[in-house]
Every structure is written in structure tokens, then in C-alpha cells.
Design a protein around this motif. Structure first.
Motif, short mmCIF file in Angstrom:
data_model
loop_
_atom_site.label_atom_id
_atom_site.label_comp_id
_atom_site.label_asym_id
_atom_site.label_seq_id
_atom_site.Cartn_x
_atom_site.Cartn_y
_atom_site.Cartn_z
N HIS A 15 52.21 -24.79 38.32
CA HIS A 15 53.59 -24.97 37.92
C HIS A 15 54.40 -23.69 38.04
CE1 HIS A 15 53.43 -29.02 35.98
NE2 HIS A 15 52.16 -28.78 36.17
N ASP A 16 53.70 -22.58 38.33
CA ASP A 16 54.37 -21.29 38.31
C ASP A 16 55.53 -21.20 39.30
OD1 ASP A 16 52.75 -20.59 36.38
OD2 ASP A 16 51.56 -19.14 37.51
N GLU A 17 55.40 -21.91 40.43
CA GLU A 17 56.46 -21.82 41.43
C GLU A 17 57.77 -22.35 40.89
OE1 GLU A 17 53.21 -22.75 42.80
OE2 GLU A 17 53.21 -20.60 43.16
N GLU A 18 57.66 -23.39 40.04
CA GLU A 18 58.89 -23.94 39.47
C GLU A 18 59.49 -22.97 38.46
OE1 GLU A 18 57.71 -27.67 37.79
OE2 GLU A 18 56.56 -28.12 39.60
N ARG A 19 58.61 -22.25 37.77
CA ARG A 19 59.12 -21.34 36.74
C ARG A 19 59.46 -20.00 37.38
NH1 ARG A 19 54.80 -21.13 32.34
NH2 ARG A 19 53.34 -21.63 34.00
N ASP A 20 60.61 -19.96 38.05
CA ASP A 20 60.94 -18.76 38.82
C ASP A 20 61.43 -17.64 37.94
OD1 ASP A 20 63.22 -19.98 38.13
OD2 ASP A 20 64.15 -19.97 40.11
N TYR A 21 61.52 -17.88 36.62
CA TYR A 21 61.92 -16.79 35.73
C TYR A 21 60.74 -15.87 35.40
CZ TYR A 21 59.99 -20.29 32.57
OH TYR A 21 59.18 -21.22 32.00
N LEU A 22 59.53 -16.23 35.84
CA LEU A 22 58.37 -15.37 35.59
C LEU A 22 58.51 -14.08 36.36
CD1 LEU A 22 55.41 -17.85 35.87
CD2 LEU A 22 56.56 -17.08 33.83
N LYS A 43 51.37 -11.66 35.45
CA LYS A 43 52.50 -12.57 35.60
C LYS A 43 53.04 -12.82 34.21
CE LYS A 43 52.51 -15.28 39.18
NZ LYS A 43 52.13 -16.39 40.06
N LEU A 44 54.28 -12.45 33.97
CA LEU A 44 54.81 -12.45 32.61
C LEU A 44 55.92 -13.47 32.43
CD1 LEU A 44 55.18 -8.62 32.02
CD2 LEU A 44 53.34 -10.08 31.24
N ASP A 45 55.92 -14.09 31.25
CA ASP A 45 57.04 -14.90 30.82
C ASP A 45 57.60 -14.19 29.60
OD1 ASP A 45 58.82 -16.69 29.89
OD2 ASP A 45 57.41 -18.33 29.58
N GLY A 46 58.63 -13.40 29.79
CA GLY A 46 59.08 -12.53 28.71
C GLY A 46 57.99 -11.52 28.43
N GLU A 47 57.42 -11.59 27.22
CA GLU A 47 56.34 -10.68 26.91
C GLU A 47 54.98 -11.34 27.00
OE1 GLU A 47 55.89 -7.25 24.13
OE2 GLU A 47 57.66 -8.22 23.30
N ARG A 48 54.94 -12.64 27.23
CA ARG A 48 53.67 -13.34 27.29
C ARG A 48 53.03 -13.23 28.68
NH1 ARG A 48 51.70 -14.89 22.98
NH2 ARG A 48 53.18 -15.40 21.33
N LEU A 390 51.99 -8.74 26.35
CA LEU A 390 51.73 -7.60 27.22
C LEU A 390 51.04 -6.46 26.47
CD1 LEU A 390 52.15 -6.11 29.88
CD2 LEU A 390 54.44 -5.53 29.13
N SER A 391 51.42 -6.27 25.20
CA SER A 391 50.84 -5.15 24.45
C SER A 391 49.37 -5.42 24.12
CB SER A 391 51.63 -4.91 23.17
OG SER A 391 51.65 -6.09 22.41
N ASP A 392 48.92 -6.68 24.22
CA ASP A 392 47.52 -6.96 23.95
C ASP A 392 46.62 -6.59 25.13
OD1 ASP A 392 48.03 -7.97 21.47
OD2 ASP A 392 48.36 -10.00 22.19
N VAL A 393 47.23 -6.35 26.29
CA VAL A 393 46.42 -6.01 27.46
C VAL A 393 45.56 -4.79 27.17
CG1 VAL A 393 46.54 -5.17 29.84
CG2 VAL A 393 48.00 -7.02 29.13
N VAL A 394 46.18 -3.77 26.54
CA VAL A 394 45.41 -2.54 26.30
C VAL A 394 44.32 -2.76 25.25
CG1 VAL A 394 47.16 -0.94 27.06
CG2 VAL A 394 47.19 -1.74 24.71
N ALA A 395 44.59 -3.62 24.28
CA ALA A 395 43.58 -3.88 23.26
C ALA A 395 42.36 -4.57 23.87
CB ALA A 395 44.16 -4.73 22.14
N VAL A 396 42.62 -5.60 24.71
CA VAL A 396 41.52 -6.33 25.33
C VAL A 396 40.77 -5.43 26.31
CG1 VAL A 396 40.92 -8.29 26.79
CG2 VAL A 396 42.65 -8.54 25.05
N LEU A 397 41.53 -4.68 27.10
CA LEU A 397 40.91 -3.78 28.07
C LEU A 397 40.04 -2.76 27.36
CD1 LEU A 397 41.21 -3.75 31.10
CD2 LEU A 397 42.99 -2.03 30.88
N GLY A 398 40.56 -2.21 26.26
CA GLY A 398 39.80 -1.22 25.50
C GLY A 398 38.54 -1.81 24.89
#
Lengths: 409, 165
Positions: A15-22, A43-48, A390-398
Motif C-alpha cells: 500500500h506504500d505507493e498509495e501513501r505518497d506522504y511517506l 520509511k517514515l510516516d511522520g515519526e513512525r 524514529l527515536s526508538d531506532v537507537v534503542a533497538v539498535l543498541g
């Protein structure tokens, strides 16, 4: 998909192609929170985070190809550079694999020294992983407490082998130097002082509202997923897999020592943090028992096995020692390796670190495959991060403790 | 390290498997066609629930070897702590083997690495791309006929200048 993962994450990616605001965000290859060189296309939707695509290979240096051109003693220098946070554990894993292929048993003193080193390396690795995870989520003081103790560990390694970072300490059939009384004294001092640091670290973060909010319920890995994704080590144990090679397939002297396997059920970043903290205390127990029961005797196999270089006194004063040294140093002699294949795994700080070795009779491996835990854990990353911010990326990576040098080899 | 009961159960279902042992490690040589069936049997009935690693060996210069490539599947059981090695031998020109991704998700990246390094194709793999080397790379560097210093790829990488970046 777990029930706790937001509904957002389960939507079809088509469905991502339809959601061009990503929008697409490149995380790395040079970003302070990746700690080394790896790249994630988010691939971000706002901060998600809707999707994450890891792109690895920036640090690929052909370690396995080099393993086919360096002999069994030379290659230990390359294993230092794989997981450079705990090089001692890699050295031991490599030479255990070589000794399994050769069918060689090392003397008890050597086994005890190697056990102590493996556990000190585990403490050092967990200190970095938890410390950096704290740092990335905003706990700078915690990071300094952890790194201060890593400095003490580097001093211990330096006392033992002269190198702080890239130790290359083990040899086929033994180790480079015997442990000195100064080493024993420094390890004892570490065992005395380190519990206070863990207490301090736990007091700093275990009830810290900010840290808990940023890690609890983030990046959940269920037990079934952990098994399906081949996870091992603290990552799997935080998800309820009770596998620990030190207990399940005892190597070195682990079966004589008293320690517990630390596990958790929830499988989030918080559980992985807690498992690592608990494992450091268990490692300290192992180090304490091993250093107090350190046997005397030779540290390398005897000259009959003709694999480890005899010490200089033997070389200069006995004919057997001289011959043995000469034969090992001659490039056309070396030692005998069966034309066979074997796999040996150890419980490295990061997970199951194994080497699949193919011997062809010469003292250079025909194939030296490394099973790197970081590589296998990083494959799980996109599944852990989907639906989080997005801020959880560093927590998971760590919390996964991705070491890019081991990831790419 | 594999229980004899499990070994017999596997041989009862697949009588044609060649078995060998070295330093206590049991190995089965499986024909390519029955790899998925053997793996499914090992996972579902004999409780080898953990895929430890997938790798490959190129036997081009190996003394006495009859096959070119040997795939290595290392399985382990978290319930009984047994281990077993499954081998599949492949020869050129047909270097295709069924992917294990339907059984274990973890096979995904392991198989991508084998494709990258050895050029073995995995049928049914959901994301069959190179992983460690750049996409424009053509060789498979862990093959024995690939030289240690490469074939000059490093010097031919496109150079990006600051103004282009």
C-alpha cells in the motif's frame, strides 16, 4: 506479529505507493548512534517507522577469504577485528575450533585462564552494549560509569599480553604468555570493586522513568520469532529461550563452575538490558571461582603434541625443545591437520559464535566460516522496529548490540 | 552429539541418506530434491528447532573431492541440545537449491550471503539479492578460483566527488 505491535505495522507494504506522504530517511552509514558503519533506509510516516531496510557491507573486508590464506596461528589476529569489543572471546572461540579439528586437549591451567578471559570479555562487551544503549537514550552518566570499568579491563588484558585492544592472545594448544601474579592480583581487585559499579549502574537506570519509557515494550521479540530467526545469546534469552552453550554444551571448565543462566520473558529492549546486567554479575561469579582455583602447571600443550612453540628455556637447553621449535617454525613442516570438517560454537557475549573449519592437511584452513551473531541478529531489526518511532531506532539498535565489523567481516 | 534414536528415526524416513561422524558430530548427505522434506522432518518431528547457520564450501582444489560445492546446514535443538549437520552437494552448471526460508525466517540473510559469496541460487527465496558486496559486483569471491586480491574491482568503483554528492 505480536499483539503489542501497533496495528500500523501490520499493514501491507504494497500500500506504500498509495501513501505518497511517506518519506525516506537514510540512517547512517555515518551516524553517531550506529556506532560503526551501517546503513538503514527508513520509511517514515511522520515519526513512525513504516519499514526499515538494512543495507550492510560497508565494512566487508573478506575475513573468510583471508582465513584461507593465513595459518591457524596467524588468523587469530583477524578474529580480534571481528567483534573488537570483546576480542578475547573471539580468540578463544577460534582456537577452540582449531583444537577441536586437531583433536587437541589443552592443560587445565590454560582452560582456566581462557575461561577467565571469556568472562572478562563478556563483562567488557555487556558494559559497552548497555552503556551505549544508555548513551543513545540520553543517559550519559551511566555510559561514563560503564566505560570507566572497561578501562580497568583493558589494563588487565594489557598486563596479560601487552595489548589493550587487539589482544591475539591464544595460540593453537595454549596461550601466548602464562598468567603472572600481577594479573591474578588485578583480576582479584576487579572482582572486589566491580559489584559497586554494577550497583551504581542499576541505581542510575533501573528505576529511571525516562529510560524505562524508552525501552519497555519497544522492539518486542517473541520466543517463537527468536527461534525462527536463529537468535542466540542475550537477545534470545531475553525472549525466554533458555539456551546457553556454557550450560548446554559445556566447554572449557564451565561445568565445574557454579553460575546461573539469566533469562527474561518479555523480549523487549528493557529485558535485553536487564539480562545483560544480570549476566555481568554471573560472569563475575565465574571469574571469582576460576581465579581462586587457578591450577598450577604448564599453560601450553607439551612438546609431544608438537603444536605450541616450546618456551625459550626448553629451546636453549634441551634437544627435544630445539627440534620442536625448529619443526614448527619451518614453513614446510607445521603440524598435522586431518582432512576433515568440524563446527565448534562458543557462547560469546553477543550470542553463539562458531567457526566451521575445513582442514586439508596443511596448517592453513581450507575454509574458515565464522557464524557471526551480529549478522544474524541484525536480520531481525526491521521486524523489531516496524510501527515504532524514529527515536526508538537507537534503542533497538543498541539493545541488539550490532558490531559492524562482525556484521560485515 | 545426535541421539541414536533420532538418527534411526531420520534414516527410517529417508533410507538413502549417507551418514558420517567426526569428533562426535553427525552429518547426513542429503540429495538436493529431498532437502526441504528432511529439514521439515528434523524441525517438526525430531525437534531441531534452531537453524544455527547455512554456509558453503567450494571443493575446487580439495584433494579427493568429487563435487564442486558442498552446502552446510547446521541445525540444533533447544530442547535436547543435540546438533546435526546436513550436507547437500552441488555441481555446475545447475547451482540451484531450495530455500529454507519457508521453515526458518533466519535462513533469509544466511542464504543471501551464500549467494553473494558462492553464487548458489536459492529457489523460492523472497529477497534474492547480494548482501555484503555492492549490487554491481559480478564475481562470487569465496569461490576458490577467485584470487585473494580480487580482479581489480576496487580500482573500478565509481568515484563520487563532493560536487556530485
Amino acid at each position: 506479529m505480536s499483539l503489542l505491535t501497533p496495528e500500523f505495522a501490520t499493514q501491507d507494504i504494497a500500500h506504500d505507493e498509495e501513501r505518497d506522504y511517506l518519506w525516506t530517511l537514510n540512517f547512517g552509514p555515518q551516524h553517531p548512534a550506529t556506532h560503526t558503519t551501517l546503513r538503514i533506509v527508513l520509511k517514515l510516516d511522520g515519526e513512525r517507522v513504516v519499514d526499515a531496510m538494512p543495507d550492510i557491507g560497508y565494512l566487508h573486508s573478506g575475513f573468510e577469504k583471508l582465513g584461507e590464506h593465513l595459518d591457524y596461528n596467524q588468523y587469530v589476529t583477524v578474529t580480534d577485528r571481528m567483534n573488537y569489543i570483546s576480542p578475547m572471546a573471539n580468540n578463544v572461540a577460534w582456537h577452540l575450533a582449531v583444537e577441536r579439528l586437531l583433536g587437541l586437549d589443552v592443560p587445565p591451567r590454560c582452560q582456566y585462564i581462557r575461561t577467565i578471559l571469556c568472562e572478562l570479555a563478556r563483562i567488557s562487551d555487556h558494559l559497552l552494549c548497555d552503556g551505549a544503549m544508555g548513551l543513545d537514550t540520553g543517559a550519559f552518566t551511566f555510559f561514563l560509569y560503564a566505560f570507566n570499568q572497561r578501562e580497568t579491563l583493558y589494563d588487565i588484558f594489557e598486563t596479560l599480553c601487552g595489548a589493550r585492544f587487539t589482544n591475539s592472545y591464544t595460540r593453537v594448544g595454549g596461550v601466548m604468555h602464562d598468567a603472572t601474579p600481577l594479573f591474578v592480583e588485578k583480576v582479584r581487585a576487579f572482582v572486589r570493586t566491580f559489584p559497586k559499579t554494577i550497583d551504581d549502574m542499576e541505581r542510575l537506570l533501573n528505576r529511571n522513568r525516562i529510560f524505562i519509557d524508552r525501552t519497555k515494550g519497544v522492539g518486542i521479540l517473541t520466543k517463537e520469532q527468536a527461534l525462527s530467526w536463529s537468535c542466540s545469546g542475550p537477545v534470545a534469552r531475553a525472549s525466554g529461550v533458555t539456551r546457553d552453550l556454557r550450560k548446554d554444551e559445556p566447554y572449557l571448565v564451565y561445568k565445574d563452575l557454579d553460575f546461573n543462566v539469566c533469562c527474561a520473558r518479555s523480549g523487549d529492549c528493557w529485558a535485553r538490558y536487564l539480562v545483560r546486567i544480570a549476566e555481568m554479575r554471573e560472569s563475575l561469579k565465574i571469574v571469582n571461582q576460576a581465579i581462586e582455583n587457578l591450577p598450577s602447571g604448564p599453560v601450553n600443550v607439551g612438546i609431544d603434541q608438537r603444536t605450541a612453540l616450546p618456551n625459550k628455556r626448553m629451546v636453549y637447553s634441551t634437544i627435544e625443545g630445539l627440534i620442536s621449535h625448529f619443526e614448527l617454525a619451518m614453513s614446510n613442516r607445521g603440524f598435522d591437520v586431518p582432512s576433515e570438517e568440524s563446527y565448534t560454537a562458543t557462547e560469546a557475549p553477543n550470542g553463539e559464535l562458531g567457526f566451521y573449519l575445513v582442514g586439508d592437511g596443511s596448517d592453513v584452513a581450507y575454509r574458515a566460516r565464522c557464524r557471526p551473531p551480529s549478522y544474524i541478529h541484525f536480520a531481525v531489526f526491521p521486524h523489531l522496529i516496524r510501527g515504532h518511532t524514529l527515536s526508538d531506532v537507537v534503542a533497538v539498535l543498541g539493545s541488539l548490540n550490532i558490531i559492524a565489523a562482525e556484521l560485515d567481516r | 552429539m545426535m541421539d541414536s534414536k533420532h538418527r534411526e528415526a531420520l534414516l527410517a524416513a529417508f533410507p538413502a541418506l549417507a551418514q558420517s561422524e567426526f569428533r562426535g558430530q553427525v552429518r547426513f548427505v542429503v540429495p538436493r530434491g529431498s532437502l526441504l522434506d528432511v529439514a521439515r522432518k528434523l524441525r517438526d518431528e525430531l525437534r531441531f528447532d534452531l537453524l544455527v547457520d547455512i554456509t558453503c564450501v567450494d571443493y575446487l582444489h580439495y584433494r579427493g573431492a568429487t563435487d564442486r560445492f558442498g552446502m552446510v546446514y547446521l541445525l540444533a535443538s533447544t530442547a535436547t541440545n543435540e546438533r546435526v549437520t546436513v550436507r547437500v552437494f552441488l555441481n555446475e552448471p545447475d547451482l540451484t537449491i531450495p530455500s529454507l526460508t519457508p521453515l526458518w525466517e533466519g535462513a533469509n540473510w544466511m542464504e543471501r550471503e551464500v549467494w553473494d559469496m558462492f553464487g548458489i541460487t536459492f529457489a523460492g527465496h523472497p529477497d534474492h539479492r547480494r548482501i555484503l558486496l555492492p549490487d554491481e559486483f559480478t564475481a562470487h569471491p569465496l569461490r576458490k578460483d577467485y584470487p585473494l586480491q580480487g580482479r581489480g574491482e576496487r580500482h573500478n568503483f565509481p568515484i563520487l566527488t563532493r560536487s556530485q554528492g
